[in-house]
Design a protein around this motif. Sequence first.
Motif, PDB file in Angstrom:
ATOM      1  N   VAL A  68     -16.436   8.161  -8.815  1.00 29.55           N
ATOM      2  CA  VAL A  68     -15.083   7.710  -9.158  1.00 29.55           C
ATOM      3  C   VAL A  68     -15.116   6.187  -9.284  1.00 29.55           C
ATOM      4  CG1 VAL A  68     -12.688   7.607  -8.368  1.00 29.55           C
ATOM      5  CG2 VAL A  68     -14.054   9.647  -7.913  1.00 29.55           C
ATOM      6  N   PRO A  69     -14.598   5.626 -10.375  1.00 30.16           N
ATOM      7  CA  PRO A  69     -14.626   4.169 -10.551  1.00 30.16           C
ATOM      8  C   PRO A  69     -13.843   3.456  -9.445  1.00 30.16           C
ATOM      9  CG  PRO A  69     -13.905   5.266 -12.564  1.00 30.16           C
ATOM     10  CD  PRO A  69     -13.981   6.308 -11.490  1.00 30.16           C
ATOM     11  N   LEU A  70     -14.390   2.352  -8.962  1.00 24.55           N
ATOM     12  CA  LEU A  70     -13.743   1.565  -7.928  1.00 24.55           C
ATOM     13  C   LEU A  70     -12.744   0.625  -8.583  1.00 24.55           C
ATOM     14  CD1 LEU A  70     -13.309   0.493  -5.102  1.00 24.55           C
ATOM     15  CD2 LEU A  70     -15.401  -0.845  -5.330  1.00 24.55           C
ATOM     16  N   THR A  71     -11.478   1.002  -8.522  1.00 23.77           N
ATOM     17  CA  THR A  71     -10.397   0.169  -9.029  1.00 23.77           C
ATOM     18  C   THR A  71      -9.438  -0.126  -7.879  1.00 23.77           C
ATOM     19  OG1 THR A  71      -8.988   2.042  -9.615  1.00 23.77           O
ATOM     20  CG2 THR A  71     -10.519   1.246 -11.313  1.00 23.77           C
ATOM     21  N   ARG A  72      -8.645  -1.159  -8.041  1.00 23.42           N
ATOM     22  CA  ARG A  72      -7.659  -1.513  -7.019  1.00 23.42           C
ATOM     23  C   ARG A  72      -6.700  -0.345  -6.774  1.00 23.42           C
ATOM     24  NH1 ARG A  72      -5.534  -6.387  -5.073  1.00 23.42           N
ATOM     25  NH2 ARG A  72      -3.328  -6.270  -4.529  1.00 23.42           N
ATOM     26  N   ARG A  73      -6.252   0.278  -7.840  1.00 26.02           N
ATOM     27  CA  ARG A  73      -5.309   1.387  -7.730  1.00 26.02           C
ATOM     28  C   ARG A  73      -5.935   2.576  -6.991  1.00 26.02           C
ATOM     29  NH1 ARG A  73      -2.164   2.565 -13.039  1.00 26.02           N
ATOM     30  NH2 ARG A  73      -0.979   0.812 -12.272  1.00 26.02           N
ATOM     31  N   ALA A  74      -7.189   2.895  -7.322  1.00 23.42           N
ATOM     32  CA  ALA A  74      -7.873   4.005  -6.656  1.00 23.42           C
ATOM     33  C   ALA A  74      -8.146   3.672  -5.190  1.00 23.42           C
ATOM     34  CB  ALA A  74      -9.171   4.336  -7.382  1.00 23.42           C
ATOM     35  N   LEU A  75      -8.475   2.421  -4.897  1.00 23.90           N
ATOM     36  CA  LEU A  75      -8.721   2.004  -3.521  1.00 23.90           C
ATOM     37  C   LEU A  75      -7.454   2.146  -2.683  1.00 23.90           C
ATOM     38  CD1 LEU A  75     -10.514   0.644  -1.343  1.00 23.90           C
ATOM     39  CD2 LEU A  75      -9.612  -1.521  -2.168  1.00 23.90           C
ATOM     40  N   PHE A  76      -6.323   1.691  -3.209  1.00 20.85           N
ATOM     41  CA  PHE A  76      -5.063   1.811  -2.484  1.00 20.85           C
ATOM     42  C   PHE A  76      -4.679   3.279  -2.320  1.00 20.85           C
ATOM     43  CE2 PHE A  76      -4.935  -2.640  -3.018  1.00 20.85           C
ATOM     44  CZ  PHE A  76      -3.988  -3.152  -2.144  1.00 20.85           C
ATOM     45  N   ALA A  77      -5.002   4.110  -3.301  1.00 22.48           N
ATOM     46  CA  ALA A  77      -4.748   5.545  -3.175  1.00 22.48           C
ATOM     47  C   ALA A  77      -5.619   6.130  -2.067  1.00 22.48           C
ATOM     48  CB  ALA A  77      -5.014   6.251  -4.497  1.00 22.48           C
ATOM     49  N   ARG A  78      -6.907   5.758  -2.031  1.00 18.94           N
ATOM     50  CA  ARG A  78      -7.813   6.282  -1.002  1.00 18.94           C
ATOM     51  C   ARG A  78      -7.340   5.905   0.399  1.00 18.94           C
ATOM     52  NH1 ARG A  78     -13.366   3.476   0.338  1.00 18.94           N
ATOM     53  NH2 ARG A  78     -11.828   2.119   1.310  1.00 18.94           N
ATOM     54  N   ASP A  79      -6.885   4.658   0.558  1.00 14.22           N
ATOM     55  CA  ASP A  79      -6.477   4.175   1.877  1.00 14.22           C
ATOM     56  C   ASP A  79      -4.998   4.410   2.171  1.00 14.22           C
ATOM     57  OD1 ASP A  79      -9.078   3.413   2.172  1.00 14.22           O
ATOM     58  OD2 ASP A  79      -8.714   1.267   1.998  1.00 14.22           O
ATOM     59  N   GLY A  80      -4.309   5.086   1.297  1.00 13.99           N
ATOM     60  CA  GLY A  80      -2.905   5.409   1.531  1.00 13.99           C
ATOM     61  C   GLY A  80      -1.982   4.205   1.501  1.00 13.99           C
ATOM     62  N   GLY A  81      -2.441   3.098   0.899  1.00 11.83           N
ATOM     63  CA  GLY A  81      -1.608   1.907   0.810  1.00 11.83           C
ATOM     64  C   GLY A  81      -1.436   1.203   2.140  1.00 11.83           C
ATOM     65  N   ARG A  82      -2.283   1.527   3.126  1.00 14.88           N
ATOM     66  CA  ARG A  82      -2.186   0.950   4.464  1.00 14.88           C
ATOM     67  C   ARG A  82      -3.403   0.092   4.785  1.00 14.88           C
ATOM     68  NH1 ARG A  82       2.735   0.822   6.361  1.00 14.88           N
ATOM     69  NH2 ARG A  82       3.868   2.645   5.673  1.00 14.88           N
ATOM     70  N   CYS A  83      -3.177  -0.918   5.587  1.00 12.18           N
ATOM     71  CA  CYS A  83      -4.245  -1.827   6.012  1.00 12.18           C
ATOM     72  C   CYS A  83      -5.246  -1.050   6.862  1.00 12.18           C
ATOM     73  CB  CYS A  83      -3.654  -2.988   6.797  1.00 12.18           C
ATOM     74  SG  CYS A  83      -4.890  -4.144   7.446  1.00 12.18           S
ATOM     75  N   ALA A  84      -6.521  -1.222   6.581  1.00 16.17           N
ATOM     76  CA  ALA A  84      -7.576  -0.530   7.322  1.00 16.17           C
ATOM     77  C   ALA A  84      -7.761  -1.105   8.717  1.00 16.17           C
ATOM     78  CB  ALA A  84      -8.887  -0.615   6.549  1.00 16.17           C
ATOM     79  N   TYR A  85      -7.158  -2.260   8.999  1.00 11.36           N
ATOM     80  CA  TYR A  85      -7.318  -2.902  10.301  1.00 11.36           C
ATOM     81  C   TYR A  85      -6.115  -2.669  11.212  1.00 11.36           C
ATOM     82  CZ  TYR A  85     -10.938  -5.206   7.596  1.00 11.36           C
ATOM     83  OH  TYR A  85     -12.020  -5.450   6.783  1.00 11.36           O
ATOM     84  N   CYS A  86      -4.890  -2.875  10.696  1.00  7.64           N
ATOM     85  CA  CYS A  86      -3.709  -2.781  11.566  1.00  7.64           C
ATOM     86  C   CYS A  86      -2.735  -1.673  11.167  1.00  7.64           C
ATOM     87  CB  CYS A  86      -2.973  -4.115  11.596  1.00  7.64           C
ATOM     88  SG  CYS A  86      -2.132  -4.532  10.050  1.00  7.64           S
ATOM     89  N   GLY A  87      -2.871  -1.114   9.978  1.00  9.43           N
ATOM     90  CA  GLY A  87      -1.988  -0.027   9.548  1.00  9.43           C
ATOM     91  C   GLY A  87      -0.731  -0.481   8.834  1.00  9.43           C
ATOM     92  N   ALA A  88      -0.552  -1.773   8.665  1.00  5.46           N
ATOM     93  CA  ALA A  88       0.620  -2.283   7.947  1.00  5.46           C
ATOM     94  C   ALA A  88       0.463  -1.996   6.449  1.00  5.46           C
ATOM     95  CB  ALA A  88       0.759  -3.786   8.180  1.00  5.46           C
ATOM     96  N   VAL A  89       1.477  -2.300   5.686  1.00  2.00           N
ATOM     97  CA  VAL A  89       1.419  -2.097   4.241  1.00  2.00           C
ATOM     98  C   VAL A  89       0.361  -3.024   3.651  1.00  2.00           C
ATOM     99  CG1 VAL A  89       2.698  -2.275   2.081  1.00  2.00           C
ATOM    100  CG2 VAL A  89       3.830  -1.381   4.116  1.00  2.00           C
ATOM    101  N   ALA A  90      -0.565  -2.457   2.917  1.00  2.00           N
ATOM    102  CA  ALA A  90      -1.669  -3.231   2.337  1.00  2.00           C
ATOM    103  C   ALA A  90      -1.225  -3.894   1.046  1.00  2.00           C
ATOM    104  CB  ALA A  90      -2.857  -2.319   2.069  1.00  2.00           C
ATOM    105  N   THR A  91      -1.670  -5.138   0.871  1.00  2.00           N
ATOM    106  CA  THR A  91      -1.348  -5.881  -0.345  1.00  2.00           C
ATOM    107  C   THR A  91      -2.582  -6.485  -0.998  1.00  2.00           C
ATOM    108  OG1 THR A  91      -0.922  -7.847   0.985  1.00  2.00           O
ATOM    109  CG2 THR A  91       0.991  -6.464   0.415  1.00  2.00           C
ATOM    110  N   SER A  92      -3.730  -6.379  -0.320  1.00  2.00           N
ATOM    111  CA  SER A  92      -4.935  -6.999  -0.860  1.00  2.00           C
ATOM    112  C   SER A  92      -6.163  -6.135  -0.600  1.00  2.00           C
ATOM    113  CB  SER A  92      -5.134  -8.395  -0.254  1.00  2.00           C
ATOM    114  OG  SER A  92      -5.319  -8.293   1.137  1.00  2.00           O
ATOM    115  N   VAL A  93      -7.253  -6.524  -1.224  1.00  2.00           N
ATOM    116  CA  VAL A  93      -8.527  -5.842  -1.088  1.00  2.00           C
ATOM    117  C   VAL A  93      -9.438  -6.702  -0.222  1.00  2.00           C
ATOM    118  CG1 VAL A  93     -10.550  -5.038  -2.367  1.00  2.00           C
ATOM    119  CG2 VAL A  93      -8.265  -4.737  -3.334  1.00  2.00           C
ATOM    120  N   ASP A  94     -10.128  -6.078   0.736  1.00  2.51           N
ATOM    121  CA  ASP A  94     -11.020  -6.825   1.619  1.00  2.51           C
ATOM    122  C   ASP A  94     -12.391  -6.171   1.649  1.00  2.51           C
ATOM    123  OD1 ASP A  94     -11.559  -8.873   3.641  1.00  2.51           O
ATOM    124  OD2 ASP A  94     -11.772  -7.158   4.996  1.00  2.51           O
TER     125      ASP A  94
END
Length: 179
Positions: A68-94
Motif C-alpha cells: 500500500v503506498p505510504l501517503t499522508r492520508r493513508a497514514l492518518f487512516a492507519r493510525d485513526g487520526g490519533r497521535c501515536a504518543y499521547c492519543g490526541a488528534v494528530a496533525t503531523s507526520v513523525d
Amino acid sequence: MPHVLVLNASYEPLGVVPLRRALVLVLDGKAVSLEDSGAFLHSATKVVAAPSVVRLKRFVRVPYRGPVPLTRRALFARDGGRCAYCGAVATSVDHVIPRSRGGQHRWDNVVAACRRCNHVKADRHIAELGWRLRHQPAPPSGLAWRIIGTGHRDPRWLPYLQPFGADEALARIDGVPAA
C-alpha cells in the motif's frame, strides 16, 4: 464531487473514481450500478440515479500490486487520526527514528503525531525521552486499505470491502474493535 467504488467483474475492489467517470462507465455499458447514492443527475431528456458502487461487466486483469503506498492520508487512516504518543488528534507526520539519524520513510518508521509531541520529540529517539508508542507501526495489508487510504469513504461500500479486510481497517480508523 462524490466518489464511486469500482469493482472488477469478480467483485474485487479496483479503486475509487469520481462520480462523472463512474457514470460514463455505466452509460457506455461497461459497468453496472450495484448501489445508488440516493442522488439523481438530470439531463435535458433523462434522469439517472447517481451510483455509489459500480461493477465492471468484463474482468480486468490487474498486474501485481505492491505494498500500500505510504501517503499522508493513508497514514492518518492507519493510525485513526490519533497521535501515536499521547492519543490526541494528530496533525503531523513523525518518523519514530528521525531521518537525520538514519531513519527511513517507511510504514514501520512513520506515525501520525500531534503538533506538540512532534515538536517536543524533534530529532530525538523516543527512548531518550522515555516515551512509548501506543501501537507498533506496521504496513497495512489488504485490498481494502487501497480504497480506505484514498480518504473517500461511504457506508454503502462496506459490504463490498468486508471480504478484503475492511472490518480491521475501519476498526483501526474509527478506534472501535473489530467484531
